[in-house]
Design an enzyme around this catalytic site. Sequence first.
Site, mmCIF file in Angstrom:
data_model
loop_
_atom_site.group_PDB
_atom_site.id
_atom_site.type_symbol
_atom_site.label_atom_id
_atom_site.label_comp_id
_atom_site.label_asym_id
_atom_site.label_seq_id
_atom_site.Cartn_x
_atom_site.Cartn_y
_atom_site.Cartn_z
ATOM 1 N N GLY A 107 3.130 -2.878 5.525
ATOM 2 C CA GLY A 107 3.092 -1.777 4.801
ATOM 3 C C GLY A 107 2.407 -0.551 5.258
ATOM 4 O O GLY A 107 1.707 -0.490 6.138
ATOM 5 N N ASN A 108 2.812 0.400 4.553
ATOM 6 C CA ASN A 108 2.254 1.700 5.043
ATOM 7 C C ASN A 108 2.324 2.768 4.021
ATOM 8 O O ASN A 108 3.523 2.945 3.229
ATOM 9 C CB ASN A 108 2.878 2.193 6.419
ATOM 10 N N SER A 113 -0.522 1.992 13.569
ATOM 11 C CA SER A 113 -0.015 0.701 13.607
ATOM 12 C C SER A 113 -0.907 -0.528 14.002
ATOM 13 O O SER A 113 -1.680 -0.097 14.806
ATOM 14 C CB SER A 113 1.141 0.774 14.660
ATOM 15 N N SER A 141 2.016 4.157 12.414
ATOM 16 C CA SER A 141 2.955 3.282 11.827
ATOM 17 C C SER A 141 4.472 2.937 12.368
ATOM 18 O O SER A 141 5.056 3.978 12.850
ATOM 19 C CB SER A 141 3.095 3.364 10.469
ATOM 20 N N HIS A 184 6.573 -4.842 1.965
ATOM 21 C CA HIS A 184 7.730 -5.985 1.526
ATOM 22 C C HIS A 184 7.286 -6.777 0.425
ATOM 23 O O HIS A 184 7.124 -8.090 0.617
ATOM 24 C CB HIS A 184 7.767 -6.911 3.085
ATOM 25 N N ASP A 227 11.263 4.675 -18.419
ATOM 26 C CA ASP A 227 10.363 5.595 -18.269
ATOM 27 C C ASP A 227 10.316 6.146 -16.805
ATOM 28 O O ASP A 227 10.228 7.413 -16.411
ATOM 29 C CB ASP A 227 9.230 5.370 -18.487
ATOM 30 N N TYR A 264 5.143 13.999 -20.830
ATOM 31 C CA TYR A 264 3.875 13.696 -19.858
ATOM 32 C C TYR A 264 3.978 14.630 -18.551
ATOM 33 O O TYR A 264 3.081 14.400 -17.943
ATOM 34 C CB TYR A 264 3.955 12.302 -19.323
HETATM 35 ZN ZN LIG Z 1 9.523 -3.114 6.725
#
Ligand SMILES: [Zn+2]
Length: 237
Positions: A38-39, A55, A88, A111, A134, A228
């Site tokens: 994740g990043n 990374s 990353s 992921h 929404d 909003y």
């Molecule tokens: Zn990925």
Amino acid sequence: MTEYDVAAIEAAVVDLRKQVSDLHSELTRYQLVIWTGGNVSGRVPGHDLFVIKPSGVSYDELAPENMVVCDLDGNVIPGTLGSDRSPSSDTAAHAYVYRHMPHVGGVVHTHSTYATAFAARNEPIPCTITGMSDEFGGEIPVGPFAIIGDDSIGRGIVETLSGHRSRAVLMANHGPFTIGKDAKDAVKAAVMCEDVARTTHIAMQLGDLVPIPQDKIDALFDRYQNVYGQKPQGGMA
Ligand SMILES: [Zn+2]
């Protein structure tokens, strides 16, 4: 080689370093990532630069000073804090999005389990919940199958989300990428994407989904985005 005013760049990114670093704790809080996966990245306002996670660094060790500053081609700016680390492995995809979607100020990749399960089936998440109307204004689409290592992931994100209301795309057989007006908005989209994927998956186990008529989706999206004060941040559809 380009000469950079490192002091000026550091002054410009000081707040964003902290913001991007801190936002990674939302990925773990909502259980969207495991290990170092994740990043999050954020565009530096007024500069052709963005700040992204390094990374292979554990979530416990992420800190403002080890976030990596890159130009919009994904090159690390030499001499800046964190420039001794690799950015990353998804940096090229983030950079491609910033180059081609000037309104985008943040990009997130995870992921996360339920969204990735839809991606594994190359199946969009249908819009059957008002909260999804929404937030995403319709289905969350599937992007092309793309291999890491060149611009193909970034190109797939941009081609799928341009002209689309959704701020999330499920890259086929891979997982979600989200965009937003800033890094926090892109993180919110990643959290909401996983939430609607989970609820939709559970609903599908129980029987047929009941679609929301398009005019109702349109009305919900318009109200949420305008009442909003949150203008559409997807492909500016
Ligand atoms: Zn990925």
